[in-house]
Each structure stands twice: as C-alpha cells, then as structure tokens.
Design a protein around this motif. Structure first.
Motif, mmCIF file in Angstrom:
data_model
loop_
_atom_site.group_PDB
_atom_site.id
_atom_site.type_symbol
_atom_site.label_atom_id
_atom_site.label_comp_id
_atom_site.label_asym_id
_atom_site.label_seq_id
_atom_site.Cartn_x
_atom_site.Cartn_y
_atom_site.Cartn_z
ATOM 1 N N GLN A 1 -8.683 12.368 -7.828
ATOM 2 C CA GLN A 1 -9.823 13.291 -7.890
ATOM 3 C C GLN A 1 -11.053 12.601 -8.471
ATOM 4 O OE1 GLN A 1 -8.239 16.373 -10.384
ATOM 5 N NE2 GLN A 1 -7.523 17.605 -8.662
ATOM 6 N N THR A 2 -10.876 11.903 -9.564
ATOM 7 C CA THR A 2 -11.998 11.278 -10.267
ATOM 8 C C THR A 2 -12.624 10.156 -9.460
ATOM 9 O OG1 THR A 2 -10.958 11.832 -12.375
ATOM 10 C CG2 THR A 2 -12.691 10.158 -12.420
ATOM 11 N N ALA A 3 -11.813 9.280 -8.922
ATOM 12 C CA ALA A 3 -12.343 8.124 -8.177
ATOM 13 C C ALA A 3 -13.095 8.572 -6.929
ATOM 14 C CB ALA A 3 -11.225 7.161 -7.813
ATOM 15 N N ARG A 4 -12.588 9.571 -6.247
ATOM 16 C CA ARG A 4 -13.277 10.050 -5.037
ATOM 17 C C ARG A 4 -14.624 10.681 -5.386
ATOM 18 N NH1 ARG A 4 -8.033 11.767 -2.983
ATOM 19 N NH2 ARG A 4 -8.486 13.774 -3.902
ATOM 20 N N ALA B 1 3.244 11.095 -14.672
ATOM 21 C CA ALA B 1 2.759 10.165 -13.639
ATOM 22 C C ALA B 1 2.163 10.937 -12.470
ATOM 23 C CB ALA B 1 3.893 9.256 -13.173
ATOM 24 N N GLU B 2 2.758 12.063 -12.156
ATOM 25 C CA GLU B 2 2.244 12.889 -11.062
ATOM 26 C C GLU B 2 0.836 13.411 -11.382
ATOM 27 O OE1 GLU B 2 3.475 16.811 -8.425
ATOM 28 O OE2 GLU B 2 4.729 16.229 -10.129
ATOM 29 N N ASP B 3 0.657 13.918 -12.598
ATOM 30 C CA ASP B 3 -0.656 14.427 -12.986
ATOM 31 C C ASP B 3 -1.683 13.305 -13.061
ATOM 32 O OD1 ASP B 3 0.209 17.041 -13.081
ATOM 33 O OD2 ASP B 3 0.539 17.040 -15.256
ATOM 34 N N LEU B 4 -1.287 12.154 -13.600
ATOM 35 C CA LEU B 4 -2.217 11.030 -13.688
ATOM 36 C C LEU B 4 -2.639 10.573 -12.296
ATOM 37 C CD1 LEU B 4 -3.812 9.003 -15.335
ATOM 38 C CD2 LEU B 4 -1.763 7.558 -15.407
ATOM 39 N N SER B 5 -1.707 10.509 -11.388
ATOM 40 C CA SER B 5 -2.027 10.119 -10.004
ATOM 41 C C SER B 5 -3.037 11.079 -9.395
ATOM 42 C CB SER B 5 -0.762 10.112 -9.147
ATOM 43 O OG SER B 5 0.194 9.248 -9.670
ATOM 44 N N ARG B 6 -2.779 12.344 -9.564
ATOM 45 C CA ARG B 6 -3.674 13.372 -9.013
ATOM 46 C C ARG B 6 -5.065 13.258 -9.627
ATOM 47 N NH1 ARG B 6 -4.799 17.774 -11.233
ATOM 48 N NH2 ARG B 6 -2.950 17.875 -12.533
ATOM 49 N N ARG B 7 -5.125 13.088 -10.940
ATOM 50 C CA ARG B 7 -6.417 12.996 -11.631
ATOM 51 C C ARG B 7 -7.181 11.731 -11.238
ATOM 52 N NH1 ARG B 7 -6.903 15.890 -16.493
ATOM 53 N NH2 ARG B 7 -9.057 15.179 -16.427
ATOM 54 N N LEU B 8 -6.468 10.614 -11.107
ATOM 55 C CA LEU B 8 -7.121 9.377 -10.675
ATOM 56 C C LEU B 8 -7.738 9.550 -9.287
ATOM 57 C CD1 LEU B 8 -4.628 6.578 -11.780
ATOM 58 C CD2 LEU B 8 -6.945 6.951 -12.656
#
Length: 177
Positions: free
Chosen positions: A167-170, A158-165
């Motif tokens: 990064q990608t959305a921004r 969940a931590e990695d997914l949060s970080r990736r979301l």
C-alpha cells in the motif's frame, strides 16, 4: 542429458556452495573480516572458479539476495503479487539472524542500492532524475521498514507487513505529476 544440462547443474552446484559458505561466514564473523580466500576455502572451489561466477564478496551478497528483491522491486509499479511479497517477508523473518546482519550499516547501503536499481528497471517514469529519486525513495522506505521490523521496533505479522508495504510503496511512487 545434454552438455548444457550438465554445465547448468555444475554452475548451480558451484554457486550454491559459494552462497552456503558465504552465509556461514557471515553468521560467524564480522563482514569486514571475511576474506575471499575464506569463501573459496569453505566452498571447496578454486580461486579461478570463484571469479568465473563473482567479482568479490559484495557481489556474492547482492546476487544471493536478488531473487528475494525481485518481488519487492515489483511493489512500486503495482506489479507485485501479495503472496510473493509475503513469502519474502516470511523468509526474512525465518532467517532473521542472517537478515539482521546483512541489513546493517555498509551492507544495508549496498542492498538498498541494489533494490533501487531493480525498482528503477520496473517503474515507468520518463524523467531519469525523477525515476532514480522514486527508486531510491521506495527502496530506502521498504528496506528501512523491514529492518526496523526485524529489529523488533514494532510488531506485525508478515502478512500485515506485506500488505502495508504494498500500500505504502504504491502511494509513494505514482509517476509524473
């Protein structure tokens, strides 16, 4: 204690009863088979009381998920706090049986539209068409990734997914170019 305090507690209690009844029904029936009468009966409230709070069962769904979506809606403009986003992702994982149901088909479309509406209020893009485009794109991307993750299409904390979301959305919603 004031009259407003009592009313506020009563409103919260009523809405919670409706949300809990709705959740239980979604877990035990197909969404299309759930009738308003079922929600009303299971929540123990009257029909007119239900309509004081919600228009229909779709309104219950969208309203119940709005607090979670508020953290996701802040991702594209870069205003999200990682801890809040991670909390939401962890919550979806903990409630994945329910989340897998509501992230399907017609419900997914309703939720995607709701998240896009919330993102649209957050991003600062002048052109209305561009703003809507970026909002829809960001909502679709985030919810699509979350849905795939919940379905087991890829493995990630969940931590990695949060970080990736975040990064990608921004990167995708950057403003007028």
């Amino acid at each position: 204690m004031t009259v407003d305090d009592v009313t506020d507690r009563r409103v919260k209690r009523t809405r919670m009863a409706i949300f809990e009844a709705f959740r239980e029904l979604v877990l035990t029936r197909k969404y299309d088979d759930i009738r308003l009468a079922d929600i009303i009966d299971m929540s123990g409230i009257g029909r007119s009381t239900f309509y004081e709070h919600f228009r229909n069962k779709d309104d219950v769904l969208v309203t119940s998920i709005e607090p979670l979506f508020s953290a996701l809606a802040k991702i594209p403009p870069g205003a999200a706090e990682r801890e809040h986003v991670q909390f939401v992702i962890e919550h979806f994982w903990e409630q994945r049986r329910f989340a897998r149901i509501v992230f399907r088909d017609v419900l997914y479309e309703k939720l995607s539209r709701k998240l896009a509406d919330m993102i649209e209020l957050e991003i600062a893009v002048g052109d209305p068409a561009e703003k809507r485009f970026q909002s829809v794109a960001a909502a679709s991307a985030m919810l699509g990734v979350i849905r795939a993750w919940l379905a087991g299409e890829f493995s990630m904390t969940a931590e990695d997914l949060s970080r990736r979301l975040m990064q990608t959305a921004r990167q995708e919603v950057g403003g007028d170019d």
